[in-house]
Design a protein around this motif. Structure first.
Motif, PDB file in Angstrom:
ATOM      1  N   GLY A 198       0.754  -1.062   0.059  1.00  0.00           N
ATOM      2  CA  GLY A 198      -0.104   0.061   0.179  1.00  0.00           C
ATOM      3  C   GLY A 198       1.012   1.058   0.116  1.00  0.00           C
ATOM      4  N   HIS A 199       2.466   1.038  -0.227  1.00  0.00           N
ATOM      5  CA  HIS A 199       3.502   2.709   0.159  1.00  0.00           C
ATOM      6  C   HIS A 199       2.911   2.895  -1.797  1.00  0.00           C
ATOM      7  CE1 HIS A 199       4.243   1.314   3.965  1.00  0.00           C
ATOM      8  NE2 HIS A 199       4.361   0.317   3.744  1.00  0.00           N
ATOM      9  N   GLU A 200       3.315   3.835  -1.565  1.00  0.00           N
ATOM     10  CA  GLU A 200       3.918   4.402  -3.273  1.00  0.00           C
ATOM     11  C   GLU A 200       5.183   4.936  -3.212  1.00  0.00           C
ATOM     12  OE1 GLU A 200       3.424   9.130  -4.780  1.00  0.00           O
ATOM     13  OE2 GLU A 200       2.006   8.601  -4.585  1.00  0.00           O
ATOM     14  N   VAL A 201       5.908   4.166  -3.918  1.00  0.00           N
ATOM     15  CA  VAL A 201       7.539   3.569  -4.325  1.00  0.00           C
ATOM     16  C   VAL A 201       7.222   4.176  -5.935  1.00  0.00           C
ATOM     17  CG1 VAL A 201       8.516   2.175  -4.292  1.00  0.00           C
ATOM     18  CG2 VAL A 201       6.954   1.420  -2.872  1.00  0.00           C
ATOM     19  N   ARG A 202       8.345   4.949  -5.274  1.00  0.00           N
ATOM     20  CA  ARG A 202       8.656   5.403  -6.625  1.00  0.00           C
ATOM     21  C   ARG A 202      10.192   5.303  -7.541  1.00  0.00           C
ATOM     22  NH1 ARG A 202       9.864  10.966  -5.566  1.00  0.00           N
ATOM     23  NH2 ARG A 202       8.032  10.943  -4.663  1.00  0.00           N
ATOM     24  N   VAL A 203      10.591   4.192  -7.775  1.00  0.00           N
ATOM     25  CA  VAL A 203      11.906   4.251  -8.696  1.00  0.00           C
ATOM     26  C   VAL A 203      12.718   5.046 -10.072  1.00  0.00           C
ATOM     27  CG1 VAL A 203      13.508   2.351  -9.047  1.00  0.00           C
ATOM     28  CG2 VAL A 203      11.663   2.303  -7.353  1.00  0.00           C
ATOM     29  N   TYR A 204      14.033   5.615  -9.620  1.00  0.00           N
ATOM     30  CA  TYR A 204      14.403   6.292 -10.186  1.00  0.00           C
ATOM     31  C   TYR A 204      15.253   5.377 -11.094  1.00  0.00           C
ATOM     32  CZ  TYR A 204      12.939  10.435  -8.211  1.00  0.00           C
ATOM     33  OH  TYR A 204      12.076  11.756  -7.895  1.00  0.00           O
ATOM     34  N   CYS A 205      15.881   5.211 -12.286  1.00  0.00           N
ATOM     35  CA  CYS A 205      15.684   4.715 -13.297  1.00  0.00           C
ATOM     36  C   CYS A 205      17.017   5.261 -14.410  1.00  0.00           C
ATOM     37  CB  CYS A 205      14.598   3.976 -14.260  1.00  0.00           C
ATOM     38  SG  CYS A 205      13.440   2.893 -13.493  1.00  0.00           S
ATOM     39  N   ARG A 206      17.542   5.030 -14.933  1.00  0.00           N
ATOM     40  CA  ARG A 206      18.957   5.447 -16.215  1.00  0.00           C
ATOM     41  C   ARG A 206      17.704   4.863 -17.144  1.00  0.00           C
ATOM     42  NH1 ARG A 206      24.601   3.465 -13.899  1.00  0.00           N
ATOM     43  NH2 ARG A 206      23.814   3.850 -11.220  1.00  0.00           N
ATOM     44  N   SER A 207      17.928   6.039 -18.259  1.00  0.00           N
ATOM     45  CA  SER A 207      16.892   6.079 -19.945  1.00  0.00           C
ATOM     46  C   SER A 207      17.655   4.727 -20.189  1.00  0.00           C
ATOM     47  CB  SER A 207      17.559   7.585 -19.998  1.00  0.00           C
ATOM     48  OG  SER A 207      17.484   8.489 -20.017  1.00  0.00           O
ATOM     49  N   ALA A 208      16.253   4.001 -20.490  1.00  0.00           N
ATOM     50  CA  ALA A 208      16.307   3.058 -20.825  1.00  0.00           C
ATOM     51  C   ALA A 208      15.701   2.259 -22.737  1.00  0.00           C
ATOM     52  CB  ALA A 208      16.654   1.865 -20.932  1.00  0.00           C
ATOM     53  N   GLU A 209      15.542   2.138 -23.618  1.00  0.00           N
ATOM     54  CA  GLU A 209      14.892   1.194 -24.489  1.00  0.00           C
ATOM     55  C   GLU A 209      12.934   1.109 -23.810  1.00  0.00           C
ATOM     56  OE1 GLU A 209      16.131  -1.279 -26.931  1.00  0.00           O
ATOM     57  OE2 GLU A 209      17.820  -0.135 -27.297  1.00  0.00           O
ATOM     58  N   GLU A 210      13.007   0.157 -22.866  1.00  0.00           N
ATOM     59  CA  GLU A 210      11.947  -0.411 -22.395  1.00  0.00           C
ATOM     60  C   GLU A 210      11.853   0.855 -21.581  1.00  0.00           C
ATOM     61  OE1 GLU A 210       9.248  -3.780 -21.063  1.00  0.00           O
ATOM     62  OE2 GLU A 210      11.311  -3.660 -21.282  1.00  0.00           O
ATOM     63  N   ARG A 211      10.633   2.235 -21.503  1.00  0.00           N
ATOM     64  CA  ARG A 211      10.318   3.122 -20.600  1.00  0.00           C
ATOM     65  C   ARG A 211       8.728   2.784 -20.086  1.00  0.00           C
ATOM     66  NH1 ARG A 211      12.755   8.881 -21.744  1.00  0.00           N
ATOM     67  NH2 ARG A 211      15.108   7.780 -22.239  1.00  0.00           N
ATOM     68  N   LEU A 212       8.862   1.137 -19.582  1.00  0.00           N
ATOM     69  CA  LEU A 212       7.333   1.887 -18.345  1.00  0.00           C
ATOM     70  C   LEU A 212       6.995   2.753 -17.257  1.00  0.00           C
ATOM     71  CD1 LEU A 212       8.272  -2.350 -17.510  1.00  0.00           C
ATOM     72  CD2 LEU A 212       7.203  -1.226 -19.554  1.00  0.00           C
ATOM     73  N   ALA A 213       5.974   3.427 -17.564  1.00  0.00           N
ATOM     74  CA  ALA A 213       5.415   3.433 -16.119  1.00  0.00           C
ATOM     75  C   ALA A 213       5.074   3.477 -15.074  1.00  0.00           C
ATOM     76  CB  ALA A 213       4.137   4.958 -16.969  1.00  0.00           C
ATOM     77  N   ILE A 214       4.575   2.663 -14.800  1.00  0.00           N
ATOM     78  CA  ILE A 214       4.626   1.294 -13.650  1.00  0.00           C
ATOM     79  C   ILE A 214       4.322   0.072 -13.842  1.00  0.00           C
ATOM     80  CG2 ILE A 214       2.197   0.513 -12.095  1.00  0.00           C
ATOM     81  CD1 ILE A 214       2.467   4.033 -11.876  1.00  0.00           C
ATOM     82  N   TYR A 215       5.646  -0.677 -12.621  1.00  0.00           N
ATOM     83  CA  TYR A 215       6.343  -1.933 -13.306  1.00  0.00           C
ATOM     84  C   TYR A 215       6.390  -2.397 -11.707  1.00  0.00           C
ATOM     85  CZ  TYR A 215       9.602  -6.111 -13.350  1.00  0.00           C
ATOM     86  OH  TYR A 215       9.744  -7.173 -13.541  1.00  0.00           O
ATOM     87  N   LYS A 216       5.246  -3.841 -11.392  1.00  0.00           N
ATOM     88  CA  LYS A 216       4.768  -4.264 -10.159  1.00  0.00           C
ATOM     89  C   LYS A 216       4.446  -3.306  -9.388  1.00  0.00           C
ATOM     90  CE  LYS A 216       7.556  -8.330 -10.533  1.00  0.00           C
ATOM     91  NZ  LYS A 216       8.831  -9.038 -10.238  1.00  0.00           N
TER      92      LYS A 216
END
Length: 367
Positions: free
Chosen positions: A33-51
């Motif tokens: 139930g927590h809001e988790v924000r993960v910072y990612c290095r730019s990649a070809e696959e840019r998902l907005a939400i993952y798991k």
């Protein structure tokens, strides 16, 4: 809670231990139930939400020295404009940016990883930077996270500070996908396995040399590559050259196949020496692979009584030969390692500890 996870390549996890930890821990925190924000290095696959985790894709300077810090700097800039209860920063190298997070009144814990300054890829300047970063992590973090008892001891003895000890988790495999293995040309129980980045402190060259000296019948399959260590890779290739038993297969990005290789190997040869609790070692243990590991305190801590250890090419050659002579004993060792992983290294327990840590940080419990 609103939790930010900063300093890694991000998710989906396709590279190393930090990324696996972020995926396993972050997804469980999000499911709780927590809001988790993960910072990612730019990649070809840019998902907005993952798991259920929210992903933020930002650029980085593609350079071995600047990549991590440049990406974290941009991430911190983004973080400061968002409501955040807790920041989890991975890698002590990011310590110079901690004052900005503190200035935004965001409680922060730093996962310091292993003894990064001991890695051979860093020259004198790089080693001095990482030692300085250790000191700054201690000074500017609300909490220090160690993933092994030996790392916790190091920070207490060197800097006189406590830390929170939270290891990685181990995925448990009860069976091997033998059909998948055979389809890729591997015979279940018919090969020795190495999975590692090609870096000197991972001792892939020593493992290949020791195996080449042995009278082993089963082939050695080496999974891994080196984005910034071309000469080291060439050294490994030269050692393997002419020995038809040694297969350098590069990276294996099919996770199902890699899982089957862990579960289906005769032994897993582990050469890592400067990290804490190593995720690849835990994955091998969870798959029931009999482990032959480089003899350092971190590996002994994780393996307990289930490991066999080597310190040079001769002892590794002897260990591999003995493993082939006594396959029943090796299977028993593999089962013992899996049971140890099942009871001591579970991702659910790891995520629960991170949740408690975040709750303490939000409450500003004194260190």
């Amino acid at each position: 809670m609103r939790i930010a996870m900063i300093g890694t390549r991000g998710v989906p996890a396709r590279y190393g231990g930090f990324e696996t930890a972020v995926e396993e821990i972050g997804s469980r925190l999000a499911a709780a139930g927590h809001e988790v924000r993960v910072y990612c290095r730019s990649a070809e696959e840019r998902l907005a939400i993952y798991k259920e985790m929210r992903l933020v894709h930002l650029p980085a300077v593609r350079h071995k020295v600047l990549e991590t810090l440049s990406h974290t700097a941009v991430s911190v800039g983004h973080l400061m404009g968002r409501r955040t209860d807790v920041a989890l920063v991975f890698n002590a190298a990011n310590a110079p940016l901690l004052p900005l997070i503190r200035a935004a009144r965001i409680p922060v814990a730093t996962h310091v990883d292993g003894l990064e300054w001991k890695r051979a890829k860093w020259n004198g300047l790089g080693q001095r930077y990482y030692l300085a970063a250790e000191r700054l992590s201690v000074r500017w973090s609300d909490r220090i996270i160690a993933d092994a008892q030996a790392i916790q001891d190091y920070y207490r003895e060197r800097y006189g500070v406590p830390s929170v000890m939270i290891p990685y988790g181990a995925p448990i495999q009860e069976r091997c996908d033998e059909g998948l293995l055979r389809g890729e040309g591997y015979e279940p129980g018919g090969f020795h396995l190495v999975v590692a980045r090609f870096e000197p402190e991972n001792h892939v060259d020593l493992i290949v040399e020791g195996y080449a000296r042995s009278a082993a019948r089963l082939p050695l399959v080496v999974v891994g590559s080196a984005p910034y260590a071309e000469e080291y890779s060439r050294r490994i290739a030269r050692t393997a050259d002419g020995d038809e038993r040694i297969r350098l297969v590069g990276g294996v990005w099919n996770q199902d196949l890699l899982d089957a290789m862990y579960a289906g190997c005769a032994t897993y040869l582990h050469g890592h020496s400067v990290g804490g609790t190593n995720p690849s070692l835990l994955r091998a243990m969870g798959a029931g692979a009999p482990v032959i590991a480089f003899d350092v305190v971190f590996n002994r801590e994780v393996l307990g009584g289930s490991g066999v250890f080597f310190g040079d090419a001769e002892t590794l050659a002897e260990a591999v030969e003995n493993a082939e002579k006594q396959p029943d004993r090796e299977r028993e060792r593999g089962v013992a390692g899996r049971e140890r992983a099942r009871h001591e290294y579970t991702w659910d327990d790891v995520a629960a500890r991170y949740e408690r840590l975040c709750q303490d940080l939000r409450a500003r419990t004194p260190r």
